[in-house]
Design a protein around this motif. Structure first.
Motif, PDB file in Angstrom:
ATOM      1  N   VAL A 468       0.836  -1.204   0.000  1.00 43.47           N
ATOM      2  CA  VAL A 468       0.000   0.000   0.000  1.00 43.47           C
ATOM      3  C   VAL A 468       0.871   1.255   0.000  1.00 43.47           C
ATOM      4  O   VAL A 468       0.607   2.219  -0.726  1.00 43.47           O
ATOM      5  N   VAL A 469       1.927   1.236   0.789  1.00 46.73           N
ATOM      6  CA  VAL A 469       2.843   2.388   0.847  1.00 46.73           C
ATOM      7  C   VAL A 469       3.499   2.616  -0.522  1.00 46.73           C
ATOM      8  O   VAL A 469       3.613   3.760  -0.996  1.00 46.73           O
ATOM      9  N   ILE A 470       3.921   1.526  -1.150  1.00 46.38           N
ATOM     10  CA  ILE A 470       4.545   1.653  -2.489  1.00 46.38           C
ATOM     11  C   ILE A 470       3.549   2.270  -3.482  1.00 46.38           C
ATOM     12  O   ILE A 470       3.898   3.171  -4.255  1.00 46.38           O
ATOM     13  N   CYS A 471       2.305   1.811  -3.430  1.00 47.37           N
ATOM     14  CA  CYS A 471       1.290   2.333  -4.354  1.00 47.37           C
ATOM     15  C   CYS A 471       0.967   3.797  -4.072  1.00 47.37           C
ATOM     16  O   CYS A 471       0.774   4.590  -5.006  1.00 47.37           O
ATOM     17  N   VAL A 472       0.894   4.158  -2.794  1.00 50.66           N
ATOM     18  CA  VAL A 472       0.622   5.566  -2.445  1.00 50.66           C
ATOM     19  C   VAL A 472       1.734   6.468  -2.951  1.00 50.66           C
ATOM     20  O   VAL A 472       1.488   7.550  -3.513  1.00 50.66           O
ATOM     21  N   LEU A 473       2.981   6.055  -2.743  1.00 54.83           N
ATOM     22  CA  LEU A 473       4.101   6.839  -3.259  1.00 54.83           C
ATOM     23  C   LEU A 473       4.049   6.949  -4.775  1.00 54.83           C
ATOM     24  O   LEU A 473       4.330   8.010  -5.357  1.00 54.83           O
ATOM     25  N   TRP A 474       3.714   5.835  -5.435  1.00 55.62           N
ATOM     26  CA  TRP A 474       3.614   5.825  -6.897  1.00 55.62           C
ATOM     27  C   TRP A 474       2.545   6.805  -7.382  1.00 55.62           C
ATOM     28  O   TRP A 474       2.775   7.616  -8.289  1.00 55.62           O
ATOM     29  N   LEU A 475       1.364   6.759  -6.733  1.00 56.79           N
ATOM     30  CA  LEU A 475       0.282   7.656  -7.134  1.00 56.79           C
ATOM     31  C   LEU A 475       0.582   9.106  -6.812  1.00 56.79           C
ATOM     32  O   LEU A 475       0.094  10.016  -7.488  1.00 56.79           O
ATOM     33  N   THR A 476       1.361   9.330  -5.778  1.00 56.11           N
ATOM     34  CA  THR A 476       1.677  10.705  -5.378  1.00 56.11           C
ATOM     35  C   THR A 476       2.723  11.325  -6.295  1.00 56.11           C
ATOM     36  O   THR A 476       2.606  12.487  -6.713  1.00 56.11           O
ATOM     37  N   ILE A 477       3.762  10.564  -6.597  1.00 58.60           N
ATOM     38  CA  ILE A 477       4.885  11.114  -7.389  1.00 58.60           C
ATOM     39  C   ILE A 477       4.538  11.182  -8.873  1.00 58.60           C
ATOM     40  O   ILE A 477       4.612  12.245  -9.497  1.00 58.60           O
ATOM     41  N   SER A 478       4.166  10.065  -9.456  1.00 57.19           N
ATOM     42  CA  SER A 478       3.870  10.030 -10.906  1.00 57.19           C
ATOM     43  C   SER A 478       2.895   8.899 -11.171  1.00 57.19           C
ATOM     44  O   SER A 478       3.302   7.779 -11.484  1.00 57.19           O
ATOM     45  N   PRO A 479       1.579   9.163 -11.073  1.00 56.85           N
ATOM     46  CA  PRO A 479       0.583   8.097 -11.198  1.00 56.85           C
ATOM     47  C   PRO A 479       0.388   7.676 -12.658  1.00 56.85           C
ATOM     48  O   PRO A 479       0.749   8.411 -13.587  1.00 56.85           O
ATOM     49  N   PRO A 480      -0.188   6.511 -12.874  1.00 57.05           N
ATOM     50  CA  PRO A 480      -0.550   6.110 -14.241  1.00 57.05           C
ATOM     51  C   PRO A 480      -1.585   7.070 -14.832  1.00 57.05           C
ATOM     52  O   PRO A 480      -2.385   7.665 -14.106  1.00 57.05           O
ATOM     53  N   PHE A 481      -1.587   7.203 -16.142  1.00 53.78           N
ATOM     54  CA  PHE A 481      -2.510   8.128 -16.812  1.00 53.78           C
ATOM     55  C   PHE A 481      -2.806   7.598 -18.219  1.00 53.78           C
ATOM     56  O   PHE A 481      -2.005   6.866 -18.804  1.00 53.78           O
TER      57      PHE A 481
END
Length: 613
Positions: A468-481
């Protein structure tokens, strides 16, 4: 007698026409040269041509003859417009030699018309001068319409109006130019020429005379057509007009319901081209070794169009457009993504629904037999949680189908990552429980108290929270689009989900892979435990399938184009989920439903012979 030089030129022209495939010939010659040329053509019997004549000969009906009937049939050309000049016809027909006794021209014409002579002679009659011109039929006496004479008539009036404009004087200045007045004794040709451009009048027969800003006069012509008769005479029919004094749309106009005869007795307009025009979708290329009318047509290269005939170049379509099949217009590129409506999307959706159904069915079976030993073994809570996570894994595959959006792109990757970690965490804890249970059977071992139900729940929670932490960081820094990929295919757009941060994407996959590898190693170590604990063998086999699927997924994912990339990802999710469900739960369901006698504590403790689960 024709000079050798002129004769050689005529021979060269005739020879060229004999060898040429051209159907339309422009004959731009003076009347005298036209007569010589047509006489030369008679010797070669060249027919089947559409002649376009100049005004010098196109109205000379006396050029027609029986020998030239088929050669001149359908000839066309622009002629000076016909017009009647008020009073001129009556004057010419009433004119007598006595009116102009000094004119030798009138006497010569008179003698020719009436076959007589003003000088006494034994060979011809004596002209009295009282003969009537109305009894003679000739070009001179045909005074119904005039062509060249009308131009002379307009020219005389033009000079008269120019002189009037030049000599007009009011208050000491010319009202047209504003310059000082000019005395008639000072009139010079140059001054008359300068004032011609100010003239604008209409003659009595309706002809307009004026000059535009470029100094050009009104261009007025009749379009005439030669319609040959059986006796070889020609009827010159006026079939249209060209008049620059009319509006642009009416400058050239054919008469309605008029019969037009074409060359070679054709019922249709003759075409005389070396090459047909290049249609839209091609470009025109001049061949320097051929005449300008002989060119080449080349199809437009990929990604370009031409929407005009004889286009010199092809135009590149905008980035989001692509040429149609004819390459004559750009159309929007089709957008490709994995849809529910297509066969592949429908099949994957069906497999996902089947997986959800089987997971829920297994969950119901386990809930109905939750008090039995086979369900209680190895912590039933982990089994229920694993079935729940497998249901979510099957459901999350549906988020990959359909038109990508910002929310669906973020949801599909994060849901996939978290659900799979939850699933692998449960399997990992079940594997640890198997190992701990075996260790607990050894004398003096008290290891199970260190990994009881509470520790199992915390372990699953801890493993999942890391993802969950990895996904939150991913969405915060540069999420999929959502992204339009126009590089892979030139003719269509792939609408896909860009991963955003590649580090975040591969971190999610790497963490899943790490847990799966750890689970596989522990299950492999426990594969030789007694049969009562042979769930480790099933876990080992399930993790072997899981790892094989995801190892093959990486190269397939990288190399698959367009919507197949998404299909590969869905297939990997479904294959690994079905592997876990089938390997771990189906053998137990088989025992619960078809062999309930083996679902006992004695079998679980290994006190009676048992089959492998």
């Amino acid at each position: 007698m024709t000079s050798p030089l002129i004769q050689s030129k005529l021979d060269a022209i005739v020879e060229t026409l004999r060898n040429s495939s051209s159907k339309v010939v422009l004959l731009f010659m003076s009347l005298s040269f036209t007569k010589l040329f047509l006489s030369e053509m008679e010797n070669y019997n060249i027919t089947g041509k559409q002649w376009l004549g100049s005004e010098s000969w196109i109205t000379q009906a006396d050029l027609a003859s029986v020998e030239r009937k088929y050669m001149l049939q359908g000839a066309m050309g622009f002629a000076l417009p016909q017009a009647s000049i008020p009073g001129l016809g009556e004057f010419l027909l009433s004119l007598k030699p006595s009116d102009e006794p000094q004119s030798d021209i009138i006497k010569a014409y008179w003698e020719k018309f009436f076959d007589c002579s003003f000088s006494p002679s034994n060979t011809s009659a004596v002209c009295t001068g009282k003969e009537d011109l109305r009894t003679v039929s000739s070009d001179y006496t045909d005074v119904t319409h005039f062509r060249p004479e009308n131009n002379v008539y307009k020219a005389v009036y033009l000079v008269a109006y120019a002189l009037h404009t030049l000599l007009e004087c009011r208050n000491g200045s010319n009202p047209t130019t504003g310059k000082p007045c000019v005395n008639k004794n000072d009139v010079q040709p140059k001054l008359v020429l300068e004032h011609i451009k100010y003239v604008n009048f209409t003659t009595q027969n309706g002809a307009k005379v004026f000059f535009d800003e470029n100094g050009d006069s009104v261009a007025q012509y009749d379009l005439v057509n030669w319609q040959m008769k059986e006796d070889g005479s020609a009827e010159i029919v006026n079939i249209g007009h060209y008049d620059t004094s009319f509006p642009e749309a009416e400058t050239f106009k054919l008469k309605e319901n008029i019969k037009i005869v074409w060359g070679a007795n054709s019922n249709e307009v003759l075409r005389s081209v070396c090459r047909e025009p290049c249609p839209p979708g091609t470009r025109k290329a001049i061949n320097k070794f051929k005449p300008v009318c002989c060119f080449d047509c080349f199809g437009c290269p990929e990604g370009t169009i031409s929407n005009q005939t004889n286009s010199p170049e092809c135009l590149i379509c905008p980035p989001k457009f692509w040429p149609n099949e004819k390459k004559d217009r750009c159309r929007p590129k089709p957008i490709e993504y994995l849809s529910y409506k297509e066969v592949m999307g429908t099949l994957l959706t069906g497999f996902s629904c089947v997986g959800v159904f089987l997971s829920l069915l297994t969950l119901m079976i386990f809930l109905a037999h939750k008090e039995t030993p086979i369900v209680k073994a190895n912590n039933s809570e982990l089994s229920f949680l694993l079935l729940f996570s497998l249901t979510l894994c099957f459901l999350c595959s549906l988020t990959f189908i359909g038109r990508p959006s910002e929310w669906s792109c973020m949801l599909r990757h994060t849901a996939f990552g978290i659900n799979f970690v939850l699933c692998i965490s449960c399997v990992l804890c079940k594997t640890i429980v198997v190992l701990m249970a075996f260790r607990a059977t050894l004398p003096g071992s008290n290891v199970m108290k260190w990994f009881g139900p509470t520790q199992q729940r915390l372990s699953v929670l801890a493993f999942t929270l890391i993802q969950v932490v990895i996904c939150v960081l991913w969405l915060t820094i540069s999420p999929p689009f959502p992204k339009m990929n126009m590089k892979y295919y030139k003719e269509k757009i792939i609408l896909e989900c860009a991963v955003g941060s590649a580090v975040g994407f591969w971190a999610v996959l790497s963490y899943i892979g790490l847990l799966a590898l750890l689970c596989f190693i522990l299950a492999f170590l426990a594969r030789k435990l007694p049969d009562s604990f042979n769930e480790a063998k099933l876990i080992t086999f399930s993790m072997l399938i899981f790892c094989a699927v995801w190892i093959t997924f990486i190269p397939a994912y990288v190399s698959s184009p367009g919507k197949f990339t998404v299909a590969v990802e869905i297939f990997a999710i479904l294959a690994s989920s079905f592997g876990l469900l089938a390997c771990i739960f189906f053998p137990k369901c088989f025992i619960i439903i078809f062999n309930p006698e083996e679902n006992s504590k004695k079998h679980m403790m290994g006190k009676t012979p048992t089959r492998n689960l």
